[in-house]
Design a protein around this motif. Structure first.
Motif, short mmCIF file in Angstrom:
data_model
loop_
_atom_site.label_atom_id
_atom_site.label_comp_id
_atom_site.label_asym_id
_atom_site.label_seq_id
_atom_site.Cartn_x
_atom_site.Cartn_y
_atom_site.Cartn_z
N ALA A 60 10.36 16.97 33.27
CA ALA A 60 9.20 16.09 33.28
C ALA A 60 9.39 14.93 34.25
CB ALA A 60 8.92 15.57 31.88
N VAL A 61 10.62 14.48 34.44
CA VAL A 61 10.89 13.39 35.38
C VAL A 61 10.45 13.81 36.79
CG1 VAL A 61 12.69 11.97 36.45
CG2 VAL A 61 12.74 12.41 34.00
N ARG A 62 10.81 15.01 37.19
CA ARG A 62 10.41 15.50 38.52
C ARG A 62 8.90 15.70 38.60
NH1 ARG A 62 14.72 19.07 37.55
NH2 ARG A 62 13.32 20.86 37.72
N TRP A 63 8.30 16.17 37.51
CA TRP A 63 6.85 16.37 37.48
C TRP A 63 6.13 15.03 37.63
CZ3 TRP A 63 3.86 15.80 32.56
CH2 TRP A 63 2.49 16.02 32.75
N TRP A 64 6.54 14.01 36.86
CA TRP A 64 5.90 12.70 36.96
C TRP A 64 6.14 12.08 38.34
CZ3 TRP A 64 8.25 11.82 31.58
CH2 TRP A 64 7.35 12.24 30.58
N THR A 65 7.32 12.29 38.92
CA THR A 65 7.59 11.79 40.27
C THR A 65 6.65 12.46 41.27
OG1 THR A 65 9.91 11.41 39.69
CG2 THR A 65 9.37 11.48 42.04
N SER A 66 6.46 13.75 41.13
CA SER A 66 5.56 14.49 42.03
C SER A 66 4.12 14.00 41.88
CB SER A 66 5.62 15.98 41.76
OG SER A 66 6.90 16.47 42.01
N GLN A 67 3.69 13.76 40.65
CA GLN A 67 2.35 13.23 40.42
C GLN A 67 2.18 11.88 41.13
OE1 GLN A 67 2.07 13.18 36.06
NE2 GLN A 67 0.22 14.41 36.29
N ALA A 68 3.16 11.02 41.02
CA ALA A 68 3.09 9.72 41.66
C ALA A 68 3.05 9.87 43.18
CB ALA A 68 4.27 8.85 41.24
N ALA A 69 3.83 10.81 43.72
CA ALA A 69 3.85 11.04 45.17
C ALA A 69 2.50 11.53 45.66
CB ALA A 69 4.94 12.04 45.53
N VAL A 70 1.84 12.36 44.87
CA VAL A 70 0.52 12.86 45.25
C VAL A 70 -0.50 11.72 45.31
CG1 VAL A 70 -1.41 14.30 44.40
CG2 VAL A 70 0.90 15.22 44.46
N ILE A 71 -0.30 10.70 44.51
CA ILE A 71 -1.21 9.55 44.52
C ILE A 71 -0.87 8.58 45.65
CG2 ILE A 71 -1.89 7.49 43.20
CD1 ILE A 71 -1.43 9.22 40.65
N VAL A 72 0.41 8.32 45.86
CA VAL A 72 0.85 7.30 46.82
C VAL A 72 0.87 7.80 48.27
CG1 VAL A 72 2.81 5.85 47.49
CG2 VAL A 72 2.17 6.03 45.09
N ALA A 73 1.32 9.01 48.49
CA ALA A 73 1.56 9.50 49.84
C ALA A 73 0.31 9.63 50.72
CB ALA A 73 2.31 10.83 49.80
N PRO A 74 -0.81 10.18 50.26
CA PRO A 74 -1.95 10.37 51.17
C PRO A 74 -2.46 9.11 51.86
CG PRO A 74 -2.24 11.73 49.24
CD PRO A 74 -1.05 10.86 48.97
N PRO A 75 -2.73 8.01 51.13
CA PRO A 75 -3.21 6.83 51.86
C PRO A 75 -2.17 6.26 52.83
CG PRO A 75 -2.94 6.31 49.52
CD PRO A 75 -2.71 7.77 49.68
N VAL A 76 -0.90 6.32 52.44
CA VAL A 76 0.15 5.81 53.33
C VAL A 76 0.22 6.66 54.59
CG1 VAL A 76 2.64 5.46 53.58
CG2 VAL A 76 1.49 4.77 51.47
N LEU A 77 0.21 7.97 54.43
CA LEU A 77 0.28 8.86 55.59
C LEU A 77 -0.92 8.71 56.51
CD1 LEU A 77 1.73 12.10 53.95
CD2 LEU A 77 2.92 10.43 55.40
N VAL A 78 -2.12 8.58 55.95
CA VAL A 78 -3.32 8.39 56.78
C VAL A 78 -3.24 7.09 57.55
CG1 VAL A 78 -5.81 7.95 56.67
CG2 VAL A 78 -4.83 9.86 55.38
N LEU A 79 -2.84 6.02 56.89
CA LEU A 79 -2.74 4.72 57.57
C LEU A 79 -1.68 4.74 58.66
CD1 LEU A 79 -3.17 2.35 54.50
CD2 LEU A 79 -4.73 2.55 56.45
N VAL A 80 -0.54 5.36 58.39
CA VAL A 80 0.52 5.44 59.40
C VAL A 80 0.05 6.29 60.59
CG1 VAL A 80 2.82 6.39 59.88
CG2 VAL A 80 2.43 5.01 57.83
N LEU A 81 -0.58 7.41 60.32
CA LEU A 81 -1.07 8.27 61.40
C LEU A 81 -2.11 7.54 62.25
CD1 LEU A 81 -1.12 11.05 62.74
CD2 LEU A 81 -2.92 11.69 61.11
N LEU A 82 -3.05 6.88 61.61
CA LEU A 82 -4.05 6.11 62.35
C LEU A 82 -3.40 4.97 63.12
CD1 LEU A 82 -7.00 5.99 59.79
CD2 LEU A 82 -6.89 7.30 61.92
N GLY A 83 -2.42 4.32 62.52
CA GLY A 83 -1.72 3.24 63.20
C GLY A 83 -1.01 3.72 64.45
N LEU A 84 -0.48 4.93 64.42
CA LEU A 84 0.19 5.49 65.59
C LEU A 84 -0.80 5.96 66.65
CD1 LEU A 84 3.02 7.51 63.80
CD2 LEU A 84 3.20 5.29 64.95
#
Length: 151
Positions: free
Chosen positions: A5-29
């Motif tokens: 469950a620890v890995r599952w909850w970590t993955s859930q959090a990554a699915v929430i956090v990663a997309p906006p960060v990746l989009v902003l970094v890509l646009l910034g570049l």
């Protein structure tokens, strides 16, 4: 709770956090004039997001507990405010299993025990799939043999 469950909850959090960060970094570049104004929010989201991904799953694993007796279902949850729920067998209306895509990847499932309570259902997440199926079967059998009308 299953330790997966620890890995599952970590993955859930990554699915929430990663997309906006990746989009902003890509646009910034890709947009040099706006680089600062795009990378700054990416950093502002990423820092607490990474902290959340590292702390939340482990903390959640430490505080979430459940137990079933002949008379009731007990569940403890909450990060800061601890909530202890008790559902007498005579009040249980339905018992459901939930396996989302990420849960299936990790071999996990959740069980929802619905009662006549205004507080809502009791949710037990992060269980091994076989344990969840057995739990649903046991609860269903016990509630059928418990007198009461579940209201």
């Amino acid at each position: 709770m299953d330790s997966r469950a620890v890995r599952w909850w970590t993955s859930q959090a990554a699915v929430i956090v990663a997309p906006p960060v990746l989009v902003l970094v890509l646009l910034g570049l890709l947009i040099p004039p706006a680089r600062f104004w795009l990378l700054l929010p990416a950093l502002i989201i990423a820092v607490p997001g990474i902290a959340y991904m590292l702390v939340m799953p482990r903390w959640r694993f430490r505080v979430h507990r459940w137990e079933i007796t002949d008379g009731a279902v007990y569940a403890s949850s909450g990060w800061i405010w601890q909530k202890w729920r008790v559902a007498p067998m005579s009040r249980i209306q339905t018992v459901d299993t939930l396996r989302g895509p990420l849960q299936q990847i990790f071999g996990l499932a959740g069980v929802t025990v619905t009662t006549a309570s205004a507080a809502g259902a009791i949710k037990i997440n992060g269980l091994d799939q076989a344990l969840a199926a057995d739990l649903v079967e046991r609860l269903t059998a016990r509630t059928q043999h418990t007198p009461g009308d579940a209201t």
